[in-house]
Design a protein around this motif. Structure first.
Motif, mmCIF file in Angstrom:
data_model
loop_
_atom_site.group_PDB
_atom_site.id
_atom_site.type_symbol
_atom_site.label_atom_id
_atom_site.label_comp_id
_atom_site.label_asym_id
_atom_site.label_seq_id
_atom_site.Cartn_x
_atom_site.Cartn_y
_atom_site.Cartn_z
ATOM 1 N N ILE A 16 24.050 55.836 -12.277
ATOM 2 C CA ILE A 16 23.695 54.962 -13.509
ATOM 3 C C ILE A 16 24.347 53.442 -12.976
ATOM 4 O O ILE A 16 23.377 52.346 -13.530
ATOM 5 N N SER A 17 24.971 53.339 -12.090
ATOM 6 C CA SER A 17 25.186 51.863 -11.669
ATOM 7 C C SER A 17 24.046 51.280 -10.833
ATOM 8 O O SER A 17 23.624 50.238 -11.156
ATOM 9 N N LYS A 18 23.359 52.127 -10.119
ATOM 10 C CA LYS A 18 22.267 51.970 -9.425
ATOM 11 C C LYS A 18 21.094 51.320 -10.284
ATOM 12 O O LYS A 18 20.519 50.444 -10.281
ATOM 13 N N TRP A 19 20.971 52.039 -11.387
ATOM 14 C CA TRP A 19 20.070 51.789 -12.048
ATOM 15 C C TRP A 19 20.040 50.886 -13.060
ATOM 16 O O TRP A 19 18.950 49.995 -13.620
ATOM 17 N N PHE A 20 21.394 50.550 -13.300
ATOM 18 C CA PHE A 20 21.596 49.265 -14.093
ATOM 19 C C PHE A 20 21.361 48.207 -13.498
ATOM 20 O O PHE A 20 20.662 47.058 -13.926
ATOM 21 N N TYR A 21 21.673 48.017 -12.125
ATOM 22 C CA TYR A 21 21.234 46.668 -11.523
ATOM 23 C C TYR A 21 19.714 46.753 -11.383
ATOM 24 O O TYR A 21 19.222 45.637 -11.283
ATOM 25 N N ASP B 23 22.382 37.502 -18.994
ATOM 26 C CA ASP B 23 23.208 36.533 -18.698
ATOM 27 C C ASP B 23 24.181 37.000 -17.440
ATOM 28 O O ASP B 23 24.685 38.308 -17.878
ATOM 29 N N GLU B 24 24.795 36.205 -16.374
ATOM 30 C CA GLU B 24 25.490 37.152 -15.318
ATOM 31 C C GLU B 24 26.702 37.542 -15.816
ATOM 32 O O GLU B 24 27.282 38.609 -15.501
ATOM 33 N N ASP B 25 27.221 36.611 -16.741
ATOM 34 C CA ASP B 25 28.666 37.235 -16.993
ATOM 35 C C ASP B 25 28.670 38.377 -17.974
ATOM 36 O O ASP B 25 29.365 39.603 -17.832
ATOM 37 N N LYS B 26 27.665 38.266 -18.909
ATOM 38 C CA LYS B 26 27.499 39.453 -19.803
ATOM 39 C C LYS B 26 27.110 40.664 -19.071
ATOM 40 O O LYS B 26 27.489 41.623 -19.375
ATOM 41 N N MET B 27 26.286 40.552 -18.031
ATOM 42 C CA MET B 27 25.877 41.728 -16.995
ATOM 43 C C MET B 27 27.044 42.391 -16.667
ATOM 44 O O MET B 27 27.213 43.554 -16.482
ATOM 45 N N GLN B 28 27.911 41.441 -15.758
ATOM 46 C CA GLN B 28 29.103 41.970 -15.090
ATOM 47 C C GLN B 28 29.975 42.998 -16.342
ATOM 48 O O GLN B 28 30.458 43.696 -16.140
ATOM 49 N N HIS B 29 30.027 42.349 -17.619
ATOM 50 C CA HIS B 29 30.908 42.752 -18.579
ATOM 51 C C HIS B 29 30.324 44.197 -19.103
ATOM 52 O O HIS B 29 30.882 45.205 -19.211
ATOM 53 N N ILE B 30 28.969 44.020 -19.334
ATOM 54 C CA ILE B 30 28.497 45.403 -19.723
ATOM 55 C C ILE B 30 28.437 46.402 -18.523
ATOM 56 O O ILE B 30 28.681 47.698 -18.813
#
Lengths: 178, 349
Positions: A16-21, B23-30
């Motif tokens: 899921i981490s891979k897919w997220f990115y 957004d990068e910050d939001k992305m990290q948080h999610i």
């Protein structure tokens, strides 16, 4: 642990981490256009958590991207039901709009943004099927096959719907211009 | 004429919509939130798997214990069977065994154990049916017959499965020495015998005990007497003396039936509208036919077993040729031609 072409020996978390990115921006962009709101971060999170929980049911016949976008569509529809009574507040962030802005006057840039926003508003007024196809095929540039997978339609149905949706769009656009 | 190309401008317009980025910050948080959810889910899955494994292990262990238990039990029974019969009281037993089946080895230990098991059942059986006989006295009663009812209508005779019913016509045989002899064991264990009815010479019926088939015990235990007690006689395989006794007893019963028929008040008490004895003289070959009817309202109280059949008018008829038909307070017992007691039919008072 799943052993297959897309996640050999990976844990669900890793998959899921891979897919997220890989698909986060596709999901985000789709949700923004689908809901007409840029405030969709919670929905993005919900989509991937649902994907995580439903990983057991994922079949390899479809691409992860189309599977996740199908989940995103369902999440957006649910969200739409919840917010049915609320007035839509279109807040499409068009600042990323890659246009040859430097060739245009400020007025022309403003006009083009205005045109895009108007067209988008018309798309959102269409019936769900027409809107879905226009967003996926037209805006997200997905293939007929991918669109058919996400919407669970045949490719023929996607082509027909897309063509008819364009006809309606033209008609409504003409009405607005008059 | 409109064609797809007419919409090129629209398509181009749509294509030019930006591909929006998170957004990068939001992305990290999610991402962090999703990973936490993944951890929780992983934990749940592990727990679920562990519970599954524990269940499988426990089930396997239970099956293993059961198998070991059965094996030990089987072994123990075999050992008892081989060595336990040495102490048997030969004087009493040999006489019975010679008459019944000389090849059967008595087994006093097992029989005692069986008697002990039966003690409670017999007493409770007697208690239920208001018998005044005590257990010891009952066990000394001479046996007129011991009938074996097998699955289907077969019985064992000298360890051979024979169609019909068996009577052990030995006036000297008591229930106690019959049981101690181990005769029952040879006949019943590992055989398809499902029911045993013991009839005393004084035609007080002890009742019967049900033998489990397929290794399954009934709800009352492996060896359980069942009632209700009633008068009944088994006519099969009798010698002439015994037939005389039986005939005498039977004619008494017929008289009793007739008297009941005449007594409308009593019939009414038992909710029986009428009793017809169709051929009460047809005692030849110990075969006669009885027919009884009950009020439609009570027909459901008759279990349709053996030859029982419902009539169009809602009455119930016994279509079989019966051997023994007796009316006691609140109880019918119907005996079929070759199968022993078919069914105890209770009629509410």
């Amino acid at each position: 642990m799943r052993n297959n072409s897309w996640g050999f020996g990976m844990s669900y978390k890793e998959i899921i981490s891979k897919w997220f990115y890989e698909y986060k921006n596709d999901v985000y962009s789709f949700l923004v256009y689908y809901t007409g709101s840029s405030d969709v971060e919670d929905l993005v999170q919900e989509v991937f958590i649902k994907a995580l929980k439903g990983l057991d049911t994922y079949k390899e016949e479809s691409q992860p991207k189309t599977w996740i976008l199908a989940i995103a569509r369902n999440v957006a529809i649910d969200e739409g039901r919840k917010k049915k009574s609320r007035a839509l507040n279109y807040s499409i962030p068009l600042h990323n709009w890659k246009e040859h802005a430097h060739d245009l006057t400020p007025q022309a840039i403003f006009d083009q943004k205005e045109t895009k926003m108007n067209l988008y508003k018309i798309i959102l007024t269409l019936k769900r099927n027409d809107r879905d196809v226009l967003i996926l095929r037209g805006i997200k540039q997905m293939s007929v096959s991918e669109t058919a997978n996400i919407l669970n339609l045949t490719e023929g149905k996607v082509r027909t719907t897309y063509y008819r949706a364009l006809q309606k769009l033209r008609k409504l656009q003409g009405g607005l211009q008059k | 004429m409109t064609n797809h190309d007419d919409y090129t401008d629209l398509e181009q317009e749509m294509e030019s919509y930006p591909n929006l980025k998170l957004d990068e910050d939001k992305m990290q948080h999610i991402h962090q939130s999703i990973m936490e959810a993944a951890d929780q889910l992983e934990h749940k899955r592990k727990r679920k798997n562990m519970v599954k494994r524990v269940n499988v292990v426990l089930s396997s262990a239970a099956v293993l214990v059961l198998i070991v238990g059965l094996a030990l039990s089987y072994k123990s029974v075999n050992e008892q069977k081989q060595g336990g019969g040495m102490d048997t009281d030969k004087n009493e037993l040999d006489q019975d065994l010679d008459e019944q089946n000389p090849t059967i080895q008595p087994d006093k230990n097992v029989a005692k154990s069986f008697l002990k098991q039966q003690n409670y059942s017999i007493e409770s059986f007697i208690g239920e049916d208001s018998f005044t006989l005590n257990h010891d006295l009952l066990m000394k009663q001479p046996v007129l017959s011991i009938e074996l009812q097998t699955m289907g209508a077969y019985y064992l005779d000298n360890n051979e499965l024979v169609y019909g019913s068996q009577s052990l016509m030995n006036k000297n045989l008591t229930i106690e020495n019959y049981l101690i002899s181990g005769h029952w064991r040879e006949k019943f264990v590992n055989r398809a015998v499902t029911k045993v009815s013991v009839v005393l010479l004084n035609h007080e019926v002890l009742g019967g005990f049900t033998i489990p088939s397929d290794g399954e015990s009934d709800s009352e235990g492996i060896w359980s007497f069942h009632g209700p007690a009633t008068d009944s006689i088994v006519f099969a395989d009798m010698d002439m003396d015994q037939i005389t006794i039986a005939e005498k007893l039977f004619s008494q019963k017929l008289e009793k039936l007739k008297s009941i028929k005449r007594n409308d008040a009593q019939i009414s008490k038992y909710k029986i509208q009428s009793i017809k004895i169709l051929n009460d003289q047809a005692f030849h070959g110990f075969d006669f036919r009885v027919e009884f009817e009950v009020l439609p309202a009570y027909k459901d109280e008759f279990v349709l077993a053996g030859g029982m059949e419902p009539l169009n008018n809602g009455w119930v008829r016994n279509g079989l040729s019966g051997k023994v038909f007796e009316v006691k307070r609140g109880t019918y017992v119907l005996m079929s031609v070759g199968g022993g007691p078919v069914k105890d039919i209770k009629i509410a008072d």
